[in-house]
Design a protein around this motif. Structure first.
Motif, PDB file in Angstrom:
ATOM      1  N   GLU A 138       0.831  -1.203   0.000  1.00 11.29           N
ATOM      2  CA  GLU A 138       0.000   0.000   0.000  1.00 11.29           C
ATOM      3  C   GLU A 138       0.867   1.255   0.000  1.00 11.29           C
ATOM      4  OE1 GLU A 138      -2.822  -0.383   3.256  1.00 11.29           O
ATOM      5  OE2 GLU A 138      -2.778  -2.556   2.956  1.00 11.29           O
ATOM      6  N   LYS A 139       0.336   2.298  -0.567  1.00 11.92           N
ATOM      7  CA  LYS A 139       1.100   3.528  -0.747  1.00 11.92           C
ATOM      8  C   LYS A 139       1.662   4.047   0.571  1.00 11.92           C
ATOM      9  CE  LYS A 139       0.762   8.167  -2.747  1.00 11.92           C
ATOM     10  NZ  LYS A 139      -0.117   9.145  -3.430  1.00 11.92           N
ATOM     11  N   ARG A 140       0.865   3.975   1.633  1.00 15.50           N
ATOM     12  CA  ARG A 140       1.299   4.526   2.921  1.00 15.50           C
ATOM     13  C   ARG A 140       2.485   3.757   3.519  1.00 15.50           C
ATOM     14  NH1 ARG A 140      -3.024   4.825   6.929  1.00 15.50           N
ATOM     15  NH2 ARG A 140      -4.541   4.723   5.249  1.00 15.50           N
ATOM     16  N   PRO A 144       8.005   4.013   4.576  1.00 14.68           N
ATOM     17  CA  PRO A 144       8.563   3.365   5.779  1.00 14.68           C
ATOM     18  C   PRO A 144       9.374   2.115   5.464  1.00 14.68           C
ATOM     19  CG  PRO A 144       6.288   4.007   6.166  1.00 14.68           C
ATOM     20  CD  PRO A 144       6.547   4.222   4.705  1.00 14.68           C
ATOM     21  N   LEU A 145       8.903   1.288   4.536  1.00 15.28           N
ATOM     22  CA  LEU A 145       9.620   0.054   4.224  1.00 15.28           C
ATOM     23  C   LEU A 145      10.948   0.337   3.522  1.00 15.28           C
ATOM     24  CD1 LEU A 145       6.650  -2.231   3.118  1.00 15.28           C
ATOM     25  CD2 LEU A 145       8.053  -2.466   5.178  1.00 15.28           C
ATOM     26  N   VAL A 146      10.946   1.284   2.597  1.00 12.83           N
ATOM     27  CA  VAL A 146      12.201   1.670   1.942  1.00 12.83           C
ATOM     28  C   VAL A 146      13.156   2.285   2.960  1.00 12.83           C
ATOM     29  CG1 VAL A 146      13.236   3.236   0.255  1.00 12.83           C
ATOM     30  CG2 VAL A 146      11.213   1.926  -0.347  1.00 12.83           C
ATOM     31  N   GLY A 147      12.607   3.056   3.892  1.00  7.08           N
ATOM     32  CA  GLY A 147      13.437   3.646   4.944  1.00  7.08           C
ATOM     33  C   GLY A 147      14.102   2.583   5.805  1.00  7.08           C
ATOM     34  N   LEU A 148      13.356   1.530   6.138  1.00  7.36           N
ATOM     35  CA  LEU A 148      13.935   0.436   6.928  1.00  7.36           C
ATOM     36  C   LEU A 148      15.014  -0.294   6.140  1.00  7.36           C
ATOM     37  CD1 LEU A 148      10.785  -1.075   8.682  1.00  7.36           C
ATOM     38  CD2 LEU A 148      12.650   0.205   9.755  1.00  7.36           C
ATOM     39  N   LEU A 149      14.791  -0.476   4.848  1.00  6.57           N
ATOM     40  CA  LEU A 149      15.795  -1.120   4.004  1.00  6.57           C
ATOM     41  C   LEU A 149      17.071  -0.281   3.955  1.00  6.57           C
ATOM     42  CD1 LEU A 149      16.553  -3.383   2.022  1.00  6.57           C
ATOM     43  CD2 LEU A 149      15.536  -2.002   0.193  1.00  6.57           C
ATOM     44  N   ARG A 197       2.197  -4.615  13.363  1.00  2.59           N
ATOM     45  CA  ARG A 197       1.052  -4.402  14.268  1.00  2.59           C
ATOM     46  C   ARG A 197      -0.041  -3.603  13.579  1.00  2.59           C
ATOM     47  NH1 ARG A 197      -2.649  -5.317  17.028  1.00  2.59           N
ATOM     48  NH2 ARG A 197      -2.972  -4.808  19.206  1.00  2.59           N
ATOM     49  N   GLY A 198       0.353  -2.643  12.749  1.00  2.53           N
ATOM     50  CA  GLY A 198      -0.641  -1.856  12.033  1.00  2.53           C
ATOM     51  C   GLY A 198      -1.401  -2.666  11.000  1.00  2.53           C
ATOM     52  N   LEU A 199      -0.763  -3.714  10.467  1.00  3.69           N
ATOM     53  CA  LEU A 199      -1.407  -4.559   9.470  1.00  3.69           C
ATOM     54  C   LEU A 199      -2.214  -5.692  10.102  1.00  3.69           C
ATOM     55  CD1 LEU A 199       1.519  -4.895   6.899  1.00  3.69           C
ATOM     56  CD2 LEU A 199      -0.598  -3.604   6.595  1.00  3.69           C
ATOM     57  N   SER A 200      -2.098  -5.843  11.410  1.00  4.93           N
ATOM     58  CA  SER A 200      -2.804  -6.922  12.107  1.00  4.93           C
ATOM     59  C   SER A 200      -4.182  -6.457  12.550  1.00  4.93           C
ATOM     60  CB  SER A 200      -1.994  -7.372  13.328  1.00  4.93           C
ATOM     61  OG  SER A 200      -0.694  -7.777  12.945  1.00  4.93           O
ATOM     62  N   LEU A 201      -5.045  -7.411  12.791  1.00  5.39           N
ATOM     63  CA  LEU A 201      -6.391  -7.090  13.246  1.00  5.39           C
ATOM     64  C   LEU A 201      -6.364  -6.543  14.663  1.00  5.39           C
ATOM     65  CD1 LEU A 201      -8.343 -10.183  11.864  1.00  5.39           C
ATOM     66  CD2 LEU A 201      -8.192  -7.893  10.880  1.00  5.39           C
ATOM     67  N   HIS A 202      -7.139  -5.504  14.904  1.00  2.00           N
ATOM     68  CA  HIS A 202      -7.250  -4.880  16.214  1.00  2.00           C
ATOM     69  C   HIS A 202      -8.660  -5.081  16.753  1.00  2.00           C
ATOM     70  CE1 HIS A 202      -3.543  -3.031  14.982  1.00  2.00           C
ATOM     71  NE2 HIS A 202      -3.447  -2.312  16.089  1.00  2.00           N
ATOM     72  N   SER A 203      -8.760  -5.151  18.045  1.00  2.00           N
ATOM     73  CA  SER A 203     -10.073  -5.182  18.669  1.00  2.00           C
ATOM     74  C   SER A 203     -10.729  -3.819  18.526  1.00  2.00           C
ATOM     75  CB  SER A 203      -9.942  -5.551  20.149  1.00  2.00           C
ATOM     76  OG  SER A 203     -11.185  -5.395  20.809  1.00  2.00           O
ATOM     77  N   THR A 204     -12.005  -3.812  18.238  1.00  3.18           N
ATOM     78  CA  THR A 204     -12.721  -2.536  18.127  1.00  3.18           C
ATOM     79  C   THR A 204     -13.021  -1.950  19.499  1.00  3.18           C
ATOM     80  OG1 THR A 204     -14.824  -3.750  18.035  1.00  3.18           O
ATOM     81  CG2 THR A 204     -13.782  -3.178  15.936  1.00  3.18           C
ATOM     82  N   GLU A 205     -12.820  -2.730  20.547  1.00  2.00           N
ATOM     83  CA  GLU A 205     -13.071  -2.257  21.906  1.00  2.00           C
ATOM     84  C   GLU A 205     -11.990  -1.247  22.300  1.00  2.00           C
ATOM     85  OE1 GLU A 205     -12.957  -5.364  24.751  1.00  2.00           O
ATOM     86  OE2 GLU A 205     -13.771  -4.160  26.383  1.00  2.00           O
ATOM     87  N   TYR A 361      -4.214  -0.066  10.170  1.00  2.00           N
ATOM     88  CA  TYR A 361      -4.341   0.740   8.963  1.00  2.00           C
ATOM     89  C   TYR A 361      -5.697   0.443   8.323  1.00  2.00           C
ATOM     90  CZ  TYR A 361       0.737   1.250   9.253  1.00  2.00           C
ATOM     91  OH  TYR A 361       2.024   1.528   9.667  1.00  2.00           O
ATOM     92  N   PRO A 362      -6.504   1.460   8.015  1.00  2.00           N
ATOM     93  CA  PRO A 362      -7.819   1.201   7.427  1.00  2.00           C
ATOM     94  C   PRO A 362      -7.707   0.636   6.016  1.00  2.00           C
ATOM     95  CG  PRO A 362      -7.341   3.537   7.367  1.00  2.00           C
ATOM     96  CD  PRO A 362      -6.227   2.906   8.156  1.00  2.00           C
TER      97      PRO A 362
END
Length: 371
Positions: A138-140, A144-149, A197-205, A361-362
């Motif tokens: 995804e664009k967002r 970050p991924l290129v920066g980590l590389l 963590r941002g790509l993982s499912l989060h609880s809506t609670e 991430y939405p």
């Protein structure tokens, strides 16, 4: 006419659902990849710790990013490597008379560390290129991924910069450069965990909850800083002295902490001061983690944030126990490596906990579907 409109709407919904499924499948692949990266980074840091504890980090005296991946394959090549090592101060002042067999032992630790470093570059770069060119990133996430590389590539240079500090006028590497090397590794590790963590499912609670978010960020930063302090301790071999707890040199606050001038140099070059500051950092982290757990139980009871704060406090307690045991056992290599490994796990959980206050991430079509 109305039937055609309804059919078109249903088709549009199906298309959006298909797009949503495709994006979630792409994220699942990215999560698997990032977990492999994190595991390899974890192994790399542990092997690096073992390399340091066995005093093996100066056994390879040349930087050969490509050719160096192949170890010596003949007696003549082993003798050549050994002769290069015999030229540096560590051999001449500490290991003089070492046999070729003993040299091979320290050589393999350093070679394994460098091999893992090369491997993590490929494990990160090749899948990233594949995901990028197949439109799965995804664009967002691209920057970050290129920066980590890029940071990983820079880390390779920093590793050699660290080693080079021990080849001329020292018998070991500079504690400043060692701390820099480990801290950058932890930043890469933390960055991968943040994205995962941002790509993982989060609880809506209690999703996107601002209460406690700043505290969680502070805890993550303190964990990273404590690892930096630990690297200074390792670089100065400060853990081999003052092996008592809770007293240090016979008191809670030992003397001669600022015996060197200027006073601030003690924070980096006085083994007693460096170890004492590392102890203080552990106490501060313990206290703030305890406070965070209590405050989350009051402000957000029975939420994922509150439950994670309890687990985080338990992990910090385990890490503190490992640190004390390492000290009391005069830096036994097995306990020391467990302490270093647990530090990474605590950092990873701190990053995940902090990211949990923000939410995932939405998905690009998620809002439309919910609407």
């Amino acid at each position: 006419m109305q039937a055609n409109t309804m059919a078109t709407a249903e088709t549009s919904v199906e298309q959006r659902r298909a797009a949503l499924d495709k994006q979630e499948n792409n994220r699942r692949l990215l999560r698997i990849w990032l977990r492999v990266v994190l595991f390899t980074l974890f192994c790399l840091v542990l092997v690096g710790g073992a390399t340091r504890l066995t005093e093996s980090g100066l056994s390879i005296t040349e930087w050969k990013p490509i050719h160096g991946a192949i170890p010596p394959l003949s007696v003549a090549e082993w003798e050549e490597e050994f002769q290069l090592y015999q030229r540096i101060p560590q051999y001449q002042e500490i290991n003089k008379g070492m046999s070729l067999g003993e040299f091979k032992t320290i050589f393999w630790w350093e070679w394994a560390h460098r091999l893992l470093a090369r491997a993590i570059g490929l494990i990160f770069a090749l899948p990233l290129a594949y995901f990028w060119f197949t439109g799965r990133v995804e664009k967002r996430l691209k920057l970050p991924l290129v920066g980590l590389l890029a940071l990983g590539g820079f880390q390779g240079f920093v590793g050699w910069w660290m080693v080079s500090s021990g080849l001329v006028n020292r018998t070991d590497v500079s504690q400043y450069r060692l701390a820099t090397h480990l801290t950058i590794a932890c930043l890469i590790f933390a960055g991968c965990m943040w994205i995962l963590r941002g790509l993982s499912l989060h609880s809506t609670e209690a999703a996107n909850e601002k209460k406690g978010r700043g505290f969680a960020a502070l805890l993550a930063c303190l964990c990273l800083f404590q690892i930096y302090l630990g690297a200074l301790v390792a670089g100065l071999n400060a853990g081999l002295s003052y092996n008592t707890w809770p007293l240090m040199d016979g008191s809670l606050i030992p003397g001669d902490l600022f015996i060197q001038q200027p006073w601030w140099i003690n924070l980096f070059e006085n083994p007693k001061t460096v170890q004492f500051v590392h102890r203080l950092g552990a106490y501060v982290l313990f206290a703030i983690t305890l406070w965070h757990m209590v405050s989350m139980a009051r402000l957000l009871p029975k939420t994922p944030h509150a439950r994670r704060s309890v687990l985080f406090f338990v992990m910090v307690c385990i890490q503190a126990a490992l640190g004390i045991t390492t000290l009391l056992m005069h830096v036994d290599i097995h306990v020391a490596l467990a302490h270093q490994g647990m530090a990474l796990l605590v950092l990873a959980f701190a990053i995940a906990h902090w990211r949990g206050f923000i939410g995932e991430y939405p998905l690009t079509v998620q809002a439309e579907l919910r609407g």
